[in-house]
Design an enzyme around this catalytic site. Structure first.
Site, mmCIF file in Angstrom:
data_model
loop_
_atom_site.group_PDB
_atom_site.id
_atom_site.type_symbol
_atom_site.label_atom_id
_atom_site.label_comp_id
_atom_site.label_asym_id
_atom_site.label_seq_id
_atom_site.Cartn_x
_atom_site.Cartn_y
_atom_site.Cartn_z
ATOM 1 N N SER A 270 -30.994 26.162 22.850
ATOM 2 C CA SER A 270 -31.871 27.282 23.161
ATOM 3 C C SER A 270 -33.012 26.793 24.034
ATOM 4 C CB SER A 270 -32.453 27.854 21.873
ATOM 5 O OG SER A 270 -33.262 26.861 21.271
ATOM 6 N N LYS A 271 -33.713 27.758 24.630
ATOM 7 C CA LYS A 271 -34.762 27.363 25.568
ATOM 8 C C LYS A 271 -35.992 26.791 24.868
ATOM 9 C CE LYS A 271 -36.292 32.089 26.448
ATOM 10 N NZ LYS A 271 -35.416 33.187 26.469
ATOM 11 N N ARG A 272 -35.960 26.826 23.550
ATOM 12 C CA ARG A 272 -37.051 26.242 22.783
ATOM 13 C C ARG A 272 -37.223 24.739 23.101
ATOM 14 N NH1 ARG A 272 -36.743 25.198 17.221
ATOM 15 N NH2 ARG A 272 -34.553 25.751 17.337
ATOM 16 N N PHE A 273 -36.126 24.090 23.448
ATOM 17 C CA PHE A 273 -36.170 22.643 23.664
ATOM 18 C C PHE A 273 -36.253 22.262 25.145
ATOM 19 C CE2 PHE A 273 -34.960 22.781 19.336
ATOM 20 C CZ PHE A 273 -35.354 21.564 18.794
#
Ligand code: GLU
Length: 522
Positions: A261-264
């Site tokens: 996910s774009k969280r990382f």
């Protein structure tokens, strides 16, 4: 049977790195087996359609070196390759599955439930703690209505969907080339909607119809589609069509093991490109997201990947997306990039940062000198600011550690040596520095650190002698003199820096030279 594979993106936005991986594996598999790789645009879900997305995807594949043999651009004998141009085909086929006598004996059936009907069914299921599957025996459909009421409903224009009638009394079986034999009980499978009430097909129907008519031999796609595959198998069976081989590629995961996910970090191909990742590096990295060659080889050209690739070596365990490894791979390709091409890219980045005055040759040389020390072309700009403008900011502690009265005496006498170095090449500079140090019994470390910090303003950089050569005698003399003369007049300020050991943000005290920094017009 000849190999025909397809990549079937939905034009809902930018290409995800997982999409690039899937497209790559399809391409490699096709090329390896002398087959055909098809691009099909799955735009049946008009609510998620994004204008321009299709063109963006095609451009990204071009940059990546993935060439489709058939598709919306190339055309081909089994097109059209955009699903919205094939709607009639889907409707016609859904109807074929419905029993013409409307007695509920077909492979599919009409259903007339309103949104409220479905919502209240879900509500009852939630309350009873049972799985949210369409309860065909209790709802408004051909099976509960019987033929007469069904016909009446259709004729009087009641909106309907067509649902797949999943057999509840048997298992659905298929073999996946990555996951092995899969057996799912029919009663676990939902009566999938095939045609929606607006007449549009769902993904499942359109996908199967197209894979059949486009003569796809192998369906290679992400693991997120594995749960849909039993429904697809049932559709092939219902139509009496040959079932393609399936290979579901492992999920991409964040470093902590959760779904990528774009969280990382970035997840879209264009984001990586904007950050300076090269197409070659992205392809090489994607190749390893679920596959390995079984050898030590870490870098491949596209031709080598075609040669080495096999579905047997695709694993089912999720593939962790390791940003550091991608950057490391990019550094490798950056070093191989032709001098002129790298120079051009660097020049356009410099220009965007206001550096418009340096010559093409100088920019190319700076890039060659610095490329060993960075991982992406974008990093070159902040890394080499002092090659284009005199530095005026210095880390106070570091400068004090390396500059004292003694340094000043040494550097002052070195200035005479410096002005006499001829030719001004890195070899000659190095020889002269070493001679100077030996003649005066000065240890190397007492000299090179102060020299580097005064000339570059930084603790680390590229080879010092080459840096001096490129900057030129005048700039180096000017920078050394500024520190010698103005060190006691520097002003202090505090800024944010990164602790190299912990990576944490820390406060750093800097000092500033009271000069107007000159640009380097080499
Ligand atoms: N349109 C689907 C997607 O966006 C295709 C899945 C498949 O390859 O069957 O990924």
């Amino acid at each position: 049977m000849s190999v025909r594979v397809r990549f079937a993106p939905s034009p809902t936005g930018f290409l995800h790195i997982g999409g690039l991986r899937t497209a790559l594996y399809n391409y490699l598999f096709a090329k390896k087996h002398g087959g055909t790789c098809v691009l099909r645009i799955e735009d049946t879900d008009r609510t998620r359609f994004v204008e321009g997305a299709q063109e963006g995807l095609i451009e990204e594949f071009k940059q990546a070196g993935i060439m489709f043999d058939e598709g919306p651009v190339q055309g081909g004998a089994l097109g059209p390759y955009v699903q919205s141009d094939r709607f009639d085909l889907y409707k016609e086929h859904a109807k074929k599955l419905v029993d013409p006598n409307l007695e509920g004996n077909g492979f599919a059936y009409y259903a007339f439930d309103t949104e409220e009907d479905i919502e209240s069914m879900r509500e009852r299921q939630r309350n009873a703690g049972i799985a949210p599957r369409y309860m065909r025996g209790e709802m408004n459909n051909e099976l509960t209505y019987g033929s007469e009421k069904t016909r009446e409903a259709i004729e009087s224009g009641v909106p309907y969907v067509i649902r797949l009638k999943v057999p509840h009394n048997r298992d659905v079986r298929f073999v996946d080339l990555v996951h092995g034999a899969i057996i799912i009980a029919g009663r676990e499978i939902d009566d999938q909607v095939l045609i929606k009430s607006d007449g549009f097909p769902t993904y499942h129907l359109a996908n199967v119809v197209d894979d059949h008519f486009m003569q796809i031999s192998h369906v290679i796609r992400g693991e997120e589609w594995l749960p849909s595959t039993p429904k697809h198998v049932l559709l092939y069976e219902a139509f009496g069509w040959e079932i393609p081989q399936f290979a579901h590629l492992p999920l991409l995961k964040n470093p902590d093991g959760s779904k990528m996910s774009k969280r990382f970090g970035d997840v879209l191909v264009h984001q990586f490109r904007e950050r300076g990742f090269m197409p070659e590096a992205l392809i090489n990295y994607c190749a390893f997201l679920g596959w390995n060659p079984g050898t030590e080889q870490e870098f491949f050209t596209m031709e080598e990947l075609v040669e080495a690739f096999s579905l047997e070596r695709v694993h089912k365990a999720g593939a962790i997306f390791d940003y550091k490894r991608l950057a490391w791979m990019n550094a490798h390709y950056l070093r191989l990039e032709p001098k002129e091409r790298l120079g051009e890219e660097f020049a356009s980045m410099l220009e965007a940062n206001g550096v418009t005055y340096a010559s093409k040759e100088y920019i190319e040389n700076v890039a060659q000198l610095m490329k060993e020390r960075v991982q992406t072309v974008n990093e070159l700009v902040p890394f080499s600011t002092y090659m284009f403008k005199d530095p005026i900011h210095f880390e106070k502690d570091y400068l004090e550690q390396h500059w004292n009265e003694e340094t000043e005496t040494i550097v002052t006498s070195f200035l005479d040596v410096l002005s006499s170095i001829e030719p001004f090449t890195n070899e000659q500079i190095e020889t002269s520095v070493k001679e100077f140090l030996t003649n005066n019994s000065i240890p190397m470390k007492k000299f090179v650190h102060p020299l580097r910090v005064a000339i570059t303003g930084k603790k680390i950089g590229a080879d010092l002698y080459s840096t001096i050569q490129l900057l030129g005698k005048n700039a180096v003399v000017r920078r050394l003199k500024s520190i010698l003369e103005l060190r006691n007049q520097m002003t202090e300020f505090v800024t944010e820096g990164i602790d190299p050991k912990t990576g944490e943000t820390i406060e750093v005290t800097m000092v500033e030279l009271p000069i107007t920094p000159l640009e380097i017009h080499n």
